[in-house]
Design a protein around this motif. Structure first.
Motif, PDB file in Angstrom:
ATOM      1  N   LEU A 196      16.871 -30.720  48.441  1.00  0.00           N
ATOM      2  CA  LEU A 196      15.453 -30.762  48.072  1.00  0.00           C
ATOM      3  C   LEU A 196      14.889 -29.372  47.804  1.00  0.00           C
ATOM      4  N   ALA A 197      15.668 -28.519  47.135  1.00  0.00           N
ATOM      5  CA  ALA A 197      15.093 -27.274  46.624  1.00  0.00           C
ATOM      6  C   ALA A 197      14.251 -27.654  45.402  1.00  0.00           C
ATOM      7  N   VAL A 198      13.887 -26.697  44.562  1.00  0.00           N
ATOM      8  CA  VAL A 198      12.931 -27.005  43.488  1.00  0.00           C
ATOM      9  C   VAL A 198      13.328 -28.205  42.636  1.00  0.00           C
ATOM     10  N   MET A 199      14.606 -28.270  42.249  1.00  0.00           N
ATOM     11  CA  MET A 199      15.015 -29.329  41.329  1.00  0.00           C
ATOM     12  C   MET A 199      15.022 -30.695  42.005  1.00  0.00           C
ATOM     13  N   GLY A 200      15.659 -30.764  43.160  1.00  0.00           N
ATOM     14  CA  GLY A 200      15.773 -32.043  43.859  1.00  0.00           C
ATOM     15  C   GLY A 200      14.409 -32.571  44.275  1.00  0.00           C
ATOM     16  N   GLY A 225      23.519 -34.157  39.993  1.00  0.00           N
ATOM     17  CA  GLY A 225      22.591 -33.617  39.002  1.00  0.00           C
ATOM     18  C   GLY A 225      22.609 -32.107  38.918  1.00  0.00           C
ATOM     19  N   GLY A 226      23.526 -31.466  39.648  1.00  0.00           N
ATOM     20  CA  GLY A 226      23.607 -30.005  39.602  1.00  0.00           C
ATOM     21  C   GLY A 226      24.310 -29.533  38.345  1.00  0.00           C
ATOM     22  N   ASN A 227      24.354 -28.216  38.193  1.00  0.00           N
ATOM     23  CA  ASN A 227      25.011 -27.649  37.015  1.00  0.00           C
ATOM     24  C   ASN A 227      26.504 -27.478  37.287  1.00  0.00           C
ATOM     25  N   ALA A 228      27.214 -28.589  37.439  1.00  0.00           N
ATOM     26  CA  ALA A 228      28.637 -28.517  37.753  1.00  0.00           C
ATOM     27  C   ALA A 228      29.438 -28.175  36.502  1.00  0.00           C
ATOM     28  N   HIS A 276      16.588 -36.415  51.551  1.00  0.00           N
ATOM     29  CA  HIS A 276      17.404 -35.789  52.595  1.00  0.00           C
ATOM     30  C   HIS A 276      17.748 -34.372  52.164  1.00  0.00           C
ATOM     31  N   ASN A 277      17.813 -33.495  53.140  1.00  0.00           N
ATOM     32  CA  ASN A 277      18.222 -32.117  52.860  1.00  0.00           C
ATOM     33  C   ASN A 277      18.945 -31.577  54.085  1.00  0.00           C
ATOM     34  N   ARG A 278      19.937 -30.706  53.848  1.00  0.00           N
ATOM     35  CA  ARG A 278      20.691 -30.125  54.964  1.00  0.00           C
ATOM     36  C   ARG A 278      19.732 -29.533  56.003  1.00  0.00           C
ATOM     37  N   THR A 279      18.805 -28.718  55.533  1.00  0.00           N
ATOM     38  CA  THR A 279      17.790 -28.157  56.422  1.00  0.00           C
ATOM     39  C   THR A 279      16.609 -29.115  56.445  1.00  0.00           C
ATOM     40  N   VAL A 280      16.366 -29.714  57.613  1.00  0.00           N
ATOM     41  CA  VAL A 280      15.398 -30.814  57.702  1.00  0.00           C
ATOM     42  C   VAL A 280      13.976 -30.376  57.322  1.00  0.00           C
ATOM     43  N   ALA A 281      13.681 -29.106  57.548  1.00  0.00           N
ATOM     44  CA  ALA A 281      12.324 -28.626  57.268  1.00  0.00           C
ATOM     45  C   ALA A 281      11.902 -28.918  55.824  1.00  0.00           C
ATOM     46  N   ARG A 282      12.846 -28.825  54.917  1.00  0.00           N
ATOM     47  CA  ARG A 282      12.519 -29.076  53.505  1.00  0.00           C
ATOM     48  C   ARG A 282      12.124 -30.535  53.271  1.00  0.00           C
ATOM     49  N   THR A 283      12.821 -31.438  53.974  1.00  0.00           N
ATOM     50  CA  THR A 283      12.516 -32.866  53.832  1.00  0.00           C
ATOM     51  C   THR A 283      11.097 -33.123  54.352  1.00  0.00           C
ATOM     52  N   GLY A 306      24.074 -34.026  33.699  1.00  0.00           N
ATOM     53  CA  GLY A 306      23.391 -32.804  33.275  1.00  0.00           C
ATOM     54  C   GLY A 306      21.896 -33.049  33.258  1.00  0.00           C
ATOM     55  N   VAL A 307      21.138 -32.083  33.769  1.00  0.00           N
ATOM     56  CA  VAL A 307      19.676 -32.190  33.771  1.00  0.00           C
ATOM     57  C   VAL A 307      19.127 -30.901  33.182  1.00  0.00           C
ATOM     58  N   SER A 308      18.314 -31.001  32.164  1.00  0.00           N
ATOM     59  CA  SER A 308      17.707 -29.790  31.614  1.00  0.00           C
ATOM     60  C   SER A 308      16.199 -29.897  31.582  1.00  0.00           C
ATOM     61  N   GLY A 309      15.568 -28.742  31.709  1.00  0.00           N
ATOM     62  CA  GLY A 309      14.114 -28.698  31.647  1.00  0.00           C
ATOM     63  C   GLY A 309      13.513 -27.913  32.795  1.00  0.00           C
ATOM     64  N   GLY A 310      14.389 -27.378  33.668  1.00  0.00           N
ATOM     65  CA  GLY A 310      13.894 -26.566  34.780  1.00  0.00           C
ATOM     66  C   GLY A 310      13.064 -27.403  35.727  1.00  0.00           C
ATOM     67  N   GLU A 311      12.301 -26.748  36.599  1.00  0.00           N
ATOM     68  CA  GLU A 311      11.566 -27.517  37.609  1.00  0.00           C
ATOM     69  C   GLU A 311      10.452 -28.369  37.002  1.00  0.00           C
ATOM     70  N   MET A 313      21.466 -32.902  44.508  1.00  0.00           N
ATOM     71  CA  MET A 313      20.853 -31.794  43.768  1.00  0.00           C
ATOM     72  C   MET A 313      21.023 -30.508  44.565  1.00  0.00           C
ATOM     73  N   VAL A 314      22.262 -30.143  44.844  1.00  0.00           N
ATOM     74  CA  VAL A 314      22.504 -28.920  45.622  1.00  0.00           C
ATOM     75  C   VAL A 314      23.157 -27.866  44.747  1.00  0.00           C
ATOM     76  N   LYS A 315      23.302 -26.708  45.317  1.00  0.00           N
ATOM     77  CA  LYS A 315      23.935 -25.589  44.632  1.00  0.00           C
ATOM     78  C   LYS A 315      25.299 -26.045  44.109  1.00  0.00           C
ATOM     79  N   ALA A 316      25.567 -25.733  42.829  1.00  0.00           N
ATOM     80  CA  ALA A 316      26.825 -26.184  42.221  1.00  0.00           C
ATOM     81  C   ALA A 316      28.013 -25.459  42.836  1.00  0.00           C
TER      82      ALA A 316
HETATM   83  P1  NDP Z   1      19.753 -24.279  44.469  1.00  0.00           P
HETATM   84  O1  NDP Z   1      20.813 -24.217  43.444  1.00  0.00           O
HETATM   85  O2  NDP Z   1      19.081 -23.041  44.886  1.00  0.00           O
HETATM   86  O3  NDP Z   1      20.390 -24.984  45.777  1.00  0.00           O
HETATM   87  C1  NDP Z   1      19.644 -25.113  46.974  1.00  0.00           C
HETATM   88  C2  NDP Z   1      19.901 -26.477  47.592  1.00  0.00           C
HETATM   89  O4  NDP Z   1      21.296 -26.655  47.862  1.00  0.00           O
HETATM   90  C3  NDP Z   1      19.181 -26.617  48.914  1.00  0.00           C
HETATM   91  O5  NDP Z   1      18.720 -27.939  49.035  1.00  0.00           O
HETATM   92  C4  NDP Z   1      20.277 -26.310  49.906  1.00  0.00           C
HETATM   93  O6  NDP Z   1      20.056 -26.845  51.170  1.00  0.00           O
HETATM   94  C5  NDP Z   1      21.435 -26.989  49.250  1.00  0.00           C
HETATM   95  N1  NDP Z   1      22.718 -26.520  49.740  1.00  0.00           N
HETATM   96  C6  NDP Z   1      23.313 -25.327  49.499  1.00  0.00           C
HETATM   97  N2  NDP Z   1      24.505 -25.260  50.110  1.00  0.00           N
HETATM   98  C7  NDP Z   1      24.675 -26.447  50.764  1.00  0.00           C
HETATM   99  C8  NDP Z   1      25.713 -26.979  51.560  1.00  0.00           C
HETATM  100  N3  NDP Z   1      26.841 -26.294  51.801  1.00  0.00           N
HETATM  101  N4  NDP Z   1      25.558 -28.221  52.066  1.00  0.00           N
HETATM  102  C9  NDP Z   1      24.423 -28.921  51.813  1.00  0.00           C
HETATM  103  N5  NDP Z   1      23.418 -28.469  51.063  1.00  0.00           N
HETATM  104  C10 NDP Z   1      23.540 -27.237  50.528  1.00  0.00           C
HETATM  105  O7  NDP Z   1      18.636 -25.368  44.086  1.00  0.00           O
HETATM  106  P2  NDP Z   1      17.957 -25.730  42.681  1.00  0.00           P
HETATM  107  O8  NDP Z   1      16.964 -26.762  43.022  1.00  0.00           O
HETATM  108  O9  NDP Z   1      17.538 -24.529  41.933  1.00  0.00           O
HETATM  109  O10 NDP Z   1      19.146 -26.389  41.855  1.00  0.00           O
HETATM  110  C11 NDP Z   1      19.835 -27.541  42.296  1.00  0.00           C
HETATM  111  C12 NDP Z   1      20.940 -27.840  41.302  1.00  0.00           C
HETATM  112  O11 NDP Z   1      20.359 -28.130  40.030  1.00  0.00           O
HETATM  113  C13 NDP Z   1      21.902 -26.674  41.086  1.00  0.00           C
HETATM  114  O12 NDP Z   1      23.193 -27.172  40.900  1.00  0.00           O
HETATM  115  C14 NDP Z   1      21.394 -26.044  39.812  1.00  0.00           C
HETATM  116  O13 NDP Z   1      22.406 -25.354  39.108  1.00  0.00           O
HETATM  117  C15 NDP Z   1      20.924 -27.277  39.051  1.00  0.00           C
HETATM  118  N6  NDP Z   1      19.895 -27.037  38.040  1.00  0.00           N
HETATM  119  C16 NDP Z   1      18.901 -26.132  38.256  1.00  0.00           C
HETATM  120  C17 NDP Z   1      17.938 -25.906  37.282  1.00  0.00           C
HETATM  121  C18 NDP Z   1      16.837 -24.953  37.553  1.00  0.00           C
HETATM  122  O14 NDP Z   1      16.035 -24.730  36.625  1.00  0.00           O
HETATM  123  N7  NDP Z   1      16.733 -24.391  38.736  1.00  0.00           N
HETATM  124  C19 NDP Z   1      17.953 -26.630  36.014  1.00  0.00           C
HETATM  125  C20 NDP Z   1      18.989 -27.602  35.919  1.00  0.00           C
HETATM  126  C21 NDP Z   1      19.933 -27.764  36.894  1.00  0.00           C
HETATM  127  P3  NDP Z   1      19.278 -25.989  52.308  1.00  0.00           P
HETATM  128  O15 NDP Z   1      17.826 -26.199  52.049  1.00  0.00           O
HETATM  129  O16 NDP Z   1      19.735 -26.582  53.577  1.00  0.00           O
HETATM  130  O17 NDP Z   1      19.690 -24.538  52.129  1.00  0.00           O
END
Ligand code: NDP
Length: 478
Positions: free
Chosen positions: A10-14, A100-103, A31-38, A126-131, A73-76
């Motif tokens: 649940l970072a910006v994209m999720g 939905g990550g940039n795998a 759901h998010n690894r770090t509960v605070a975000r949820t 693939g998801v495009s368009g940023g946040e 939607m986590v780090k690729a």
């Molecule tokens: P980030 O790529 O910064 O990833 C952060 C998220 O990944 C957090 O929720 C983090 O959880 C989680 N995370 C990282 N490592 C782990 C792990 N080992 N186990 C579980 N969770 C983990 O977030 P974005 O929202 O920017 O991007 C999400 C995906 O979308 C990426 O793959 C990115 O490439 C893709 N994307 C991004 C775009 C953009 O404009 N930003 C556009 C299109 C695609 P925690 O909070 O616990 O750290």
């Protein structure tokens, strides 16, 4: 109640994707690894729709209706594998994991294969368009098993961008396994090329025509009314007209001129090299970013000589700006030609059967390269699905024919004045190479045969031949 879809990460994209689903009436488990975000998501945006907040993986999975649809939607890279490893054992056959990550598409192929053996449908998306796109409607490029799209597709169609022209949702089932992430990768490569070409146009308008950033912003605004109408041209005008509050100088003059990159452009070129597809325009764009970042090398080279810039007079400048528009448009056609060629090659290599017209169609809205132009590409493939190249489409061929004198003049002016335009130049060289009757590749073959007995083919007879270069230079059949 149970959720129709779940989002983990649940970072910006999720976060924004989850909100988008909820705003469209779906119950979303989050759901998010770090509960605070949820917690933060539900506290801030809980009023927007129905969220089920889950602290543990087990709670999350239990909250989903079956077959489960679980979006990651986590780090690729490694994090995606870690999350899959955590969730897969909790799922049942028929459930769906949607990444939905940039795998990298090769990772997606690997993951799809492994999960298929467990009966889990894996959708590399693939998801495009940023946040902003994620929240208000992205362009979505899902791959994976076709049957997964039957239940997932309608939901994605709801949350996706809609093309301005006909309201069509900017999502389609791209093809099996890694097809979606592959297409997203090429999208980003084309984005790099578009940005580089725009940058070159800007530099020429500044150094050759002598315009200020604010004047150039106006020129881009005018261009945005025409065939170059696109998101990137629009934001270029915004960036160029922005004035730095601290110094009162144009914003573009206070930013360090070293472009960064996250890797999808590089992948596009690496894969193109593997597939043997000439994506010279995209490659130049990636290299231009790389060159810009070599600060030490650039500093050490500043003393090298070159022509002095001699800006044009007012009338000449306006005429030159029109020529730059032609050069930009023609070069853009070439970048898209190269990008679509790469998709064709990938589709053939991996048996994806990608519909190129559909790809152009779903890029018309939501994504970074969205543009009126893409509707023309869609039309070109609709007219002829087996178009060998965009350049063989009559309309594009005619437009390039009309643009080419100006395009050549612009490249000449750039070379004369010492303004680097690798994108414009590479695009023009590609065009000229493709249309050439004969290429010096014949000489290359002769050299290869000379030093390595690599053999060659003849224009007048079938077979492979070798000349006895070290002997009497007679020819033998190889
Ligand atoms: P980030 O790529 O910064 O990833 C952060 C998220 O990944 C957090 O929720 C983090 O959880 C989680 N995370 C990282 N490592 C782990 C792990 N080992 N186990 C579980 N969770 C983990 O977030 P974005 O929202 O920017 O991007 C999400 C995906 O979308 C990426 O793959 C990115 O490439 C893709 N994307 C991004 C775009 C953009 O404009 N930003 C556009 C299109 C695609 P925690 O909070 O616990 O750290």
């Amino acid at each position: 109640t149970s959720a129709q879809i779940g989002v983990t990460g649940l970072a910006v994209m999720g976060r924004n994707l989850a909100r988008n689903f909820a705003r469209n009436g779906y119950t979303v488990a989050v759901h998010n690894r770090t509960v605070a975000r949820t917690k933060a998501l539900v506290e801030e945006f809980g009023g927007e729709g129905d969220f089920i907040s889950a602290e543990t993986a087990e709670e999350f999975v239990a909250a989903l209706e079956r077959p489960r649809r679980l979006v990651i939607m986590v780090k690729a890279g490694g994090p995606t594998d870690a999350v899959i490893e955590e969730f897969a054992p909790l799922l049942e056959p028929g459930d769906m994991i949607i990444d939905g990550g940039n795998a990298h598409f090769a990772d997606t192929r690997r993951r799809e294969k492994a999960l298929r053996e467990q009966g889990i449908h894996f959708v590399g998306m693939g998801v495009s368009g940023g946040e902003e796109g994620a929240l208000h409607g992205p362009s979505i490029m899902p791959g994976g098993p076709k049957e997964s799209y039957d239940s997932l597709g309608p939901m994605l169609e709801k949350i996706s961008a809609k093309a301005a022209k006909d309201g069509a949702p900017c999502v389609t089932h791209v093809g099996p396994d890694g097809a979606g992430h592959f297409v997203k990768m090429v999208h980003n490569g084309i984005e790099y090329a578009d940005m580089q070409l725009i940058g070159e146009a800007y530099q020429l308008l500044r150094d050759v025509a002598g315009y200020s950033p604010a004047e150039i912003a106006d020129i881009f605004r005018t261009w945005n009314q025409g065939r170059l109408d696109s998101y990137l041209i629009e934001i270029t005008a915004e960036v160029l007209s922005h004035v730095d509050a601290a110094t009162g100088r144009p914003f573009v003059d206070v930013v360090v001129d070293q472009a960064e990159q996250k890797g999808t452009g590089r992948w596009t070129v690496q894969i193109a090299l593997d597939l043997g597809v000439p994506v010279s325009g995209i490659a130049e764009a990636v290299f231009a970013r790389s060159l810009s970042g070599h600060a030490t090398l650039r500093a050490a080279s500043r003393g090298l000589t070159g022509p002095e810039a001699a800006p044009l007079g007012k009338e000449e400048a306006a005429a030159f700006a029109d020529q730059v528009e032609q050069a930009l448009y023609a070069s853009k056609i070439v970048s898209y030609t190269q990008g679509f060629h790469e998709i064709t090659a990938g589709s053939e290599e991996y048996g994806w059967d990608i519909d190129l017209g559909k790809v152009a169609s779903i890029w018309r809205g939501g994504c970074i390269i969205r543009a009126a132009f893409l509707d023309r590409i869609r039309a070109a493939y609709d007219t002829r699905a087996d178009l060998p190249s965009l350049l063989s489409d009559e309309t594009f061929a005619r437009e390039i024919a009309d643009a080419q004198d100006d395009w050549r003049d612009v490249v000449i002016a750039a070379v004369r004045q010492g303004v680097p335009t690798p994108g414009f130049s590479a695009a023009l060289a590609y065009y000229d190479a493709l249309r050439a009757e004969r290429l010096p590749a014949a000489l290359t073959q002769g050299q290869r045969d000379f030093f390595g007995a690599h053999t060659y083919r003849r224009v007048d007879r079938e077979g492979a031949f070798h000349t006895l270069w070290g002997g009497d230079r007679s020819e033998v059949s190889a």
